[in-house]
Design an enzyme around this catalytic site. Structure first.
Site, PDB file in Angstrom:
ATOM      1  N   HIS A 193       0.812  -1.213   0.000  1.00 32.18           N
ATOM      2  CA  HIS A 193       0.000   0.000   0.000  1.00 32.18           C
ATOM      3  C   HIS A 193       0.852   1.273   0.000  1.00 32.18           C
ATOM      4  O   HIS A 193       0.399   2.315  -0.480  1.00 32.18           O
ATOM      5  CB  HIS A 193      -0.938  -0.003   1.210  1.00 32.18           C
ATOM      6  CG  HIS A 193      -2.053  -1.001   1.074  1.00 32.18           C
ATOM      7  ND1 HIS A 193      -3.183  -0.755   0.339  1.00 32.18           N
ATOM      8  CD2 HIS A 193      -2.187  -2.261   1.559  1.00 32.18           C
ATOM      9  CE1 HIS A 193      -3.983  -1.804   0.385  1.00 32.18           C
ATOM     10  NE2 HIS A 193      -3.400  -2.745   1.133  1.00 32.18           N
ATOM     11  N   ASP A 197       0.203   4.338  -2.451  1.00 35.03           N
ATOM     12  CA  ASP A 197       0.150   5.758  -2.072  1.00 35.03           C
ATOM     13  C   ASP A 197       1.037   6.600  -2.988  1.00 35.03           C
ATOM     14  O   ASP A 197       0.663   7.714  -3.390  1.00 35.03           O
ATOM     15  CB  ASP A 197       0.591   5.937  -0.620  1.00 35.03           C
ATOM     16  CG  ASP A 197      -0.440   5.436   0.378  1.00 35.03           C
ATOM     17  OD1 ASP A 197      -1.577   5.141  -0.049  1.00 35.03           O
ATOM     18  OD2 ASP A 197      -0.095   5.331   1.571  1.00 35.03           O
ATOM     19  N   ASP A 223      -9.027   4.914  -5.549  1.00 33.76           N
ATOM     20  CA  ASP A 223      -8.231   5.301  -6.710  1.00 33.76           C
ATOM     21  C   ASP A 223      -9.086   6.027  -7.746  1.00 33.76           C
ATOM     22  O   ASP A 223      -8.729   6.085  -8.919  1.00 33.76           O
ATOM     23  CB  ASP A 223      -7.577   4.063  -7.346  1.00 33.76           C
ATOM     24  CG  ASP A 223      -8.600   3.068  -7.856  1.00 33.76           C
ATOM     25  OD1 ASP A 223      -9.714   3.029  -7.297  1.00 33.76           O
ATOM     26  OD2 ASP A 223      -8.292   2.333  -8.814  1.00 33.76           O
TER      27      ASP A 223
END
Length: 299
Positions: A193, A197, A223
């Site tokens: 993750h 990011d 997203d």
């Protein structure tokens, strides 16, 4: 606060001040009305307008400029008089940490009583201005996506409502573009993750560089991103979508992560509300997603 060097030159006016009996201060009702109106809002544009309207009634003032804070906050005939009276705005938090003034444009020289009134009103106004600026900063923090720096869902809802109101009043269309990142889940699953990011931050940075001042970008959630664009035709909207796609394809970092985007767009139509406008753009997006991704469709 000493205004003598700015307003008065006693060597030029032997009988400058009128007789004391001709001069008076604010009445209780005038002061009460001023305070009540001033305390009624923390919206900066409204606050400046309320303040200026009271000044015009009580003092020989034709213009007020708060351009040290925002170039748009100018009221009356502030730009037509060459030498304004400057009063410092103290105890107001500012991101640039610079001194700020309010600029008053007079139609005649102030009497001593009028000078006292102006100082009194200016002091009360600047206190409320400080509260309004602090509120705006808190509101920005509450409506900003902390990861990307784009507006969040709440900011999008507010901006869309504002755009709809403008379009309905002035009959000027605008565009909504909904963007979904292709293969984003694979990035999270493969690299974690934190890397996901980084992808979002990169996309946000690309959008900020592409959009014009009158356009706005938001992280709608996950997203999915949204843009409100000053586009009045399908051709303009298609050009904006193509520009975004082309720019993202030029990123070596995004290419290595196999990130592309699918876009759905629509132009405001008469009688649209927030729901109908968004649903139309969202359905256009899913036509792209269901037909192979990495494309654009308009509804």
């Amino acid at each position: 606060m000493d205004l003598s060097t700015t307003i008065y030159d006693s060597t030029q006016h032997d009988n400058f001040y009128p007789a004391a009996s001709a001069d008076h201060g604010l009445s209780v009702s005038e002061l009460t009305a001023f305070i009540n109106d001033l305390m009624a809002t923390l919206v900066l544009e409204e606050l400046g307008s309320i303040y200026f309207n009271h000044l015009q009634v009580l003092l020989p003032i034709e213009g007020l400029s708060l351009s040290d804070f925002d170039a748009r906050w100018v009221y009356g005939r502030a730009s037509l008089t060459s030498v304004p009276l400057e009063l410092p705005v103290n105890n107001v938090a500012s991101l640039d940490e610079q001194a700020h003034n309010a600029y008053y444009y007079l139609t005649q020289t102030l009497t001593m009583s009028q000078r006292t009134i102006l100082v009194q009103l200016h002091d009360m106004f600047t206190k409320q201005l400080g509260h309004a600026l602090a509120y705006r900063q808190l509101h920005k923090m509450a409506t900003k996506d902390m990861l990307t720096g784009l507006g969040n869902r709440s900011a999008f809802d507010e901006a869309l409502t504002r755009q709809l109101g403008w379009a309905q009043r002035h009959h000027e269309p605008f565009a909504l573009l909904v963007i979904d990142l292709d293969n984003f889940k694979t990035v999270n699953d493969t690299w974690g993750h934190r890397e996901g990011d980084n992808v979002l931050v990169t996309i946000a940075s690309q959008l900020k560089g592409l959009l014009r001042d009158e356009d706005e970008a938001f992280r709608f959630g996950g997203d999915e991103l949204c843009c409100l664009l000053d586009c009045q035709s399908q051709q303009q909207l298609a050009c904006a979508a193509a520009r975004i796609q082309h720019n993202l394809k030029q990123s070596d970092y995004l290419n290595k992560r196999h990130i592309t985007c699918s876009l759905g767009g629509t132009i405001y139509r008469a009688n649209d509300d927030a729901g109908s406008l968004f649903d139309r753009a969202d359905k256009a997006l899913y036509k792209v997603k269901n037909s192979g991704k990495c494309g654009y469709h308009a509804a």
